[in-house]
Design a protein around this motif. Structure first.
Motif, PDB file in Angstrom:
ATOM      1  N   GLN A 148       0.834  -1.208   0.000  1.00  0.00           N
ATOM      2  CA  GLN A 148       0.000   0.000   0.000  1.00  0.00           C
ATOM      3  C   GLN A 148       0.870   1.261   0.000  1.00  0.00           C
ATOM      4  O   GLN A 148       0.581   2.230  -0.705  1.00  0.00           O
ATOM      5  CB  GLN A 148      -0.933  -0.002   1.215  1.00  0.00           C
ATOM      6  N   TYR A 153      -1.842   2.979  -2.974  1.00  0.00           N
ATOM      7  CA  TYR A 153      -3.216   2.475  -2.928  1.00  0.00           C
ATOM      8  C   TYR A 153      -3.556   2.067  -1.498  1.00  0.00           C
ATOM      9  O   TYR A 153      -2.767   1.398  -0.838  1.00  0.00           O
ATOM     10  CB  TYR A 153      -3.383   1.277  -3.862  1.00  0.00           C
ATOM     11  N   SER A 154      -4.736   2.456  -1.041  1.00  0.00           N
ATOM     12  CA  SER A 154      -5.193   2.080   0.297  1.00  0.00           C
ATOM     13  C   SER A 154      -6.468   1.250   0.196  1.00  0.00           C
ATOM     14  O   SER A 154      -7.397   1.614  -0.534  1.00  0.00           O
ATOM     15  CB  SER A 154      -5.472   3.325   1.147  1.00  0.00           C
TER      16      SER A 154
END
Length: 273
Positions: A148, A153-154
């Motif tokens: 992440q 990106y989460s």
């Protein structure tokens, strides 16, 4: 510019836009896919240990031998797909995870073989196996966070919460089954160092929070209700694990709860797209 040339230019612009959207979509979904695969690998890692304890509990019941093999196979396949990660740190962690996993897998297979041939195992190799499993869980969590971080990106909050709940349920199952599979009246240890009371309380608290999330739909509410019904059925047994051990019941219901929670994650993912 003629109408034909204008049409061609607009078509070219449209195709370029589609390609750009496709590229951006792939960039966003690639880490999401890797994180889902890694999450499933973590569940299978825990499941393999829980199934080993149940194999011991149920005196070599071949159903649990099959579950061990399935978990090992699934986790190995998942790790194989995680070798093309983009970040340097993620690649390094993934390589370390493969090494840890291979050692753990070999040791687990040897212990299963020992149980088959002599009907029991010594305490130390089983304690070592549990410790290896804990290291795998810790390293895989580090990799999960690193992917992440490196990709930007989460995982959406509700999806992440439901995944953590799946892992917690599996940790509870590992802990419970290990208590029933003690060797020489010595507790072998599970995949989480916290007490059973802490694990049970955390699961109940998080389940309540998920159920109260305003983003829930009729579909996710139904799934959460299913989880709640099954959870309440075993919650008392989990809290009173020293009084009346029911490992088969807990194993069966925890598997079903995890399936429901994984379905919930998928429903949250579908609703967020």
């Amino acid at each position: 510019m003629t109408s034909q040339m204008l049409a061609i230019s607009l078509r070219t612009l449209f195709v370029s836009a589609l390609l750009l959207v496709s590229t951006l979509t792939q960039a966003a979904t690639a880490p999401a896919d890797s994180l889902l695969t890694l999450h499933q690998m973590r569940l299978d890692s825990q499941k393999s240990l829980s199934s080993f304890y149940m194999y011991n509990n149920m005196e070599g019941d071949q159903r649990y031998a099959q579950m061990i093999n399935e978990s090992l196979s699934n986790a190995s396949q998942a790790l194989a797909t995680l070798q093309d990660l983009s970040g340097d740190s993620s690649k390094a962690l993934s390589g370390q995870l493969v090494g840890l996993w291979n050692d753990y897998q070999n040791n687990l297979k040897n212990l299963v073989g020992t149980l088959k041939t002599q009907g029991y195992t010594d305490l130390q190799p089983v304690a070592d196996l549990a410790e290896q499993n804990q290291k795998i869980m810790a390293l895989s969590e580090e990799l999960y966070n690193k992917i992440q971080q490196e990709t930007g990106y989460s995982v959406p909050p509700l999806i992440q919460q439901s995944r953590k709940q799946s892992l917690l349920m599996q940790a509870i199952a590992v802990d419970y089954s290990s208590r029933s599979a003690s060797v020489g009246a010595t507790f072998m240890g599970g995949g989480d160092s916290r007490s059973m009371e802490e694990l049970v309380n955390e699961f109940a608290t998080t389940l309540k929070a998920l159920s109260q999330a305003p983003e829930n739909t009729a579909q996710t509410t139904k799934t959460l209700n299913n989880v709640g019904t099954k959870w309440h059925y075993i919650e008392k047994s989990l809290k009173n694990y020293n009084e009346n051990s029911v490992p088969f019941l807990v194993s069966k219901y925890s598997d079903s709860i995890i399936d429901e929670l994984e379905q919930l994650s998928s429903q949250y993912a579908a609703a967020s797209t």
